[in-house]
Design a protein around this motif. Structure first.
Motif, PDB file in Angstrom:
ATOM      1  N   GLU A 136       0.834  -1.203   0.000  1.00  0.00           N
ATOM      2  CA  GLU A 136       0.000   0.000   0.000  1.00  0.00           C
ATOM      3  C   GLU A 136       0.869   1.255   0.000  1.00  0.00           C
ATOM      4  O   GLU A 136       0.597   2.209  -0.749  1.00  0.00           O
ATOM      5  CB  GLU A 136      -0.914  -0.009   1.222  1.00  0.00           C
ATOM      6  CG  GLU A 136      -1.875   1.174   1.312  1.00  0.00           C
ATOM      7  CD  GLU A 136      -2.952   1.134   0.255  1.00  0.00           C
ATOM      8  OE1 GLU A 136      -3.564   2.190  -0.018  1.00  0.00           O
ATOM      9  OE2 GLU A 136      -3.185   0.043  -0.317  1.00  0.00           O
ATOM     10  N   LEU A 137       1.919   1.271   0.821  1.00  0.00           N
ATOM     11  CA  LEU A 137       2.799   2.430   0.847  1.00  0.00           C
ATOM     12  C   LEU A 137       3.710   2.468  -0.369  1.00  0.00           C
ATOM     13  O   LEU A 137       3.968   3.530  -0.934  1.00  0.00           O
ATOM     14  CB  LEU A 137       3.643   2.419   2.133  1.00  0.00           C
ATOM     15  CG  LEU A 137       2.884   2.618   3.446  1.00  0.00           C
ATOM     16  CD1 LEU A 137       3.819   2.517   4.633  1.00  0.00           C
ATOM     17  CD2 LEU A 137       2.160   3.958   3.457  1.00  0.00           C
ATOM     18  N   GLY A 138       4.206   1.304  -0.785  1.00  0.00           N
ATOM     19  CA  GLY A 138       5.105   1.269  -1.934  1.00  0.00           C
ATOM     20  C   GLY A 138       4.438   1.630  -3.234  1.00  0.00           C
ATOM     21  O   GLY A 138       5.097   2.127  -4.157  1.00  0.00           O
ATOM     22  N   ALA A 146       8.632   5.456   1.687  1.00  0.00           N
ATOM     23  CA  ALA A 146       7.792   4.533   2.447  1.00  0.00           C
ATOM     24  C   ALA A 146       8.562   3.924   3.616  1.00  0.00           C
ATOM     25  O   ALA A 146       8.021   3.756   4.713  1.00  0.00           O
ATOM     26  CB  ALA A 146       7.266   3.434   1.530  1.00  0.00           C
ATOM     27  N   SER A 147       9.841   3.610   3.391  1.00  0.00           N
ATOM     28  CA  SER A 147      10.661   3.081   4.479  1.00  0.00           C
ATOM     29  C   SER A 147      10.830   4.102   5.598  1.00  0.00           C
ATOM     30  O   SER A 147      10.751   3.761   6.786  1.00  0.00           O
ATOM     31  CB  SER A 147      12.026   2.660   3.929  1.00  0.00           C
ATOM     32  OG  SER A 147      12.858   2.181   4.962  1.00  0.00           O
ATOM     33  N   HIS A 168       8.061  -6.767  -2.059  1.00  0.00           N
ATOM     34  CA  HIS A 168       6.689  -7.155  -1.717  1.00  0.00           C
ATOM     35  C   HIS A 168       5.680  -6.450  -2.623  1.00  0.00           C
ATOM     36  O   HIS A 168       4.666  -7.044  -3.014  1.00  0.00           O
ATOM     37  CB  HIS A 168       6.403  -6.827  -0.258  1.00  0.00           C
ATOM     38  CG  HIS A 168       7.047  -7.770   0.707  1.00  0.00           C
ATOM     39  ND1 HIS A 168       6.603  -9.053   0.920  1.00  0.00           N
ATOM     40  CD2 HIS A 168       8.132  -7.626   1.525  1.00  0.00           C
ATOM     41  CE1 HIS A 168       7.364  -9.656   1.823  1.00  0.00           C
ATOM     42  NE2 HIS A 168       8.301  -8.805   2.205  1.00  0.00           N
ATOM     43  N   THR A 169       5.913  -5.201  -2.958  1.00  0.00           N
ATOM     44  CA  THR A 169       4.985  -4.479  -3.829  1.00  0.00           C
ATOM     45  C   THR A 169       4.904  -5.128  -5.198  1.00  0.00           C
ATOM     46  O   THR A 169       3.810  -5.337  -5.744  1.00  0.00           O
ATOM     47  CB  THR A 169       5.421  -3.011  -3.965  1.00  0.00           C
ATOM     48  OG1 THR A 169       5.486  -2.408  -2.666  1.00  0.00           O
ATOM     49  CG2 THR A 169       4.429  -2.234  -4.809  1.00  0.00           C
ATOM     50  N   PHE A 284      -0.725  -2.398 -10.815  1.00  0.00           N
ATOM     51  CA  PHE A 284       0.544  -1.819 -11.241  1.00  0.00           C
ATOM     52  C   PHE A 284       0.477  -0.308 -11.113  1.00  0.00           C
ATOM     53  O   PHE A 284      -0.491   0.312 -11.517  1.00  0.00           O
ATOM     54  CB  PHE A 284       0.801  -2.182 -12.698  1.00  0.00           C
ATOM     55  CG  PHE A 284       2.084  -1.613 -13.234  1.00  0.00           C
ATOM     56  CD1 PHE A 284       3.274  -2.264 -13.027  1.00  0.00           C
ATOM     57  CD2 PHE A 284       2.081  -0.410 -13.915  1.00  0.00           C
ATOM     58  CE1 PHE A 284       4.454  -1.743 -13.511  1.00  0.00           C
ATOM     59  CE2 PHE A 284       3.250   0.108 -14.405  1.00  0.00           C
ATOM     60  CZ  PHE A 284       4.436  -0.550 -14.205  1.00  0.00           C
ATOM     61  N   ARG A 285       1.499   0.280 -10.513  1.00  0.00           N
ATOM     62  CA  ARG A 285       1.581   1.727 -10.372  1.00  0.00           C
ATOM     63  C   ARG A 285       2.855   2.213 -11.072  1.00  0.00           C
ATOM     64  O   ARG A 285       3.956   1.838 -10.686  1.00  0.00           O
ATOM     65  CB  ARG A 285       1.656   2.118  -8.899  1.00  0.00           C
ATOM     66  CG  ARG A 285       0.423   1.677  -8.091  1.00  0.00           C
ATOM     67  CD  ARG A 285      -0.791   2.498  -8.433  1.00  0.00           C
ATOM     68  NE  ARG A 285      -1.919   2.116  -7.591  1.00  0.00           N
ATOM     69  CZ  ARG A 285      -2.231   2.739  -6.469  1.00  0.00           C
ATOM     70  NH1 ARG A 285      -1.494   3.717  -6.023  1.00  0.00           N
ATOM     71  NH2 ARG A 285      -3.275   2.376  -5.764  1.00  0.00           N
TER      72      ARG A 285
END
Length: 287
Positions: A136-138, A146-147, A168-169, A284-285
């Protein structure tokens, strides 16, 4: 004032077991603003202790339940004890679990077999909640940002490097893409050759509405596909139209040879309002 936090575990058919988690002390008269409620550090420490007790109890009980042989019911011999690490939203925790030898009631053609029950329930060493949080953050910001957000919010013990968030993203994006393609394959009227690579160029614009008493403008999204290095078909759609659905674009990609093994790249101008980047391209973003 003093608050004592305890956790009570009640096993099935046994007496309850109480674990002391921690104690919080606050003054009565000389109360300062930072002493109202729990601080971030105190809350994290309390939750970590609760998490440790819960995970240890669950791992021990699950290993005991898996010890009897599923065929004859006799308890299997213990091979050794292995340390397992699991990452949760409250940090990474290590606990010990048993490995069992194969029961002698069955013949194994592949030779000696052993079983590690905890490795089955946590194959990725990461809970699904952490994977969702990373993805979600990535998907909404750079991986390094995000980190930093996770560490700022008190997840300092979490292994939240930018490379882990990226991994993970992308994994979740590929899983969602494969699910969407599998669901849409049955609706495709044709089965073209599988495309090795697809490049989707997409952009949007706003067109003035010709009818009155409606929105003055509506969004039109258009683009073109490059298939295996050659220019392919064009597409255009109005996402605000009531007849539009994401499955229509899925069908278009399937007609271009999109499969789960296809390498896909999307080129946009970074506009976040492009509905296709969120709802159609399977998580996909573009960056």
């Amino acid at each position: 004032m003093k608050w004592t936090i305890r956790v009570e575990l009640t096993p099935d058919g046994n007496a309850p077991i109480t674990y002391d988690i921690g104690t919080i002390t606050r003054p009565i008269a000389d109360l300062s603003p930072e002493q109202i409620g729990l601080t971030l550090e105190e809350g994290q420490q309390l939750l970590r202790r609760v998490q440790i007790e819960m995970i240890s109890s669950q791992a021990h009980a699950y290993a005991l339940c898996r010890r009897p042989c599923v065929d004859c019911g006799r308890p299997r011999r213990i091979k050794d004890t292995r340390t397992k690490c699991v990452q949760t939203v409250f940090g990474a925790f290590r606990f010990r679990g048993r490995r069992y030898r194969a029961c002698g009631c069955r013949d194994y053609p592949d030779g000696f077999c052993q079983e590690f029950p905890l490795g089955e329930i946590i194959p990725r060493r990461t809970t699904p909640e952490v994977r969702y949080l990373f993805a979600e953050l990535g998907a909404g910001m750079p991986y390094r940002a995000a980190s930093r957000v996770l560490r700022t919010c008190g997840f300092g013990d979490m292994r939240a490097s930018h490379m882990a968030i990226r991994r993970h993203t992308l994994e979740i994006g590929r899983e969602l893409e494969a699910q969407r393609l599998d669901a849409a394959c049955g609706q495709s009227p044709r089965n073209p050759d599988v495309a090795k690579s697809l490049v989707v160029g997409i952009d949007d614009t706003y067109v003035k509405h010709r009818e009155r008493l409606t929105a003055r403008q509506f969004q039109v999204t258009a683009g073109r596909v490059e298939r295996n290095g050659k220019l392919g078909a064009r597409f255009v759609f109005v996402s605000s139209n009531s007849s539009w659905s994401a499955s229509l674009f899925d069908g278009f990609l399937l007609q271009q040879g999109m499969k789960s093994s296809t390498s896909m790249r999307v080129v946009t101008d970074g506009e976040r309002d492009l509905a296709v980047t969120d709802d159609v391209l399977c998580g996909f973003r573009p960056r």
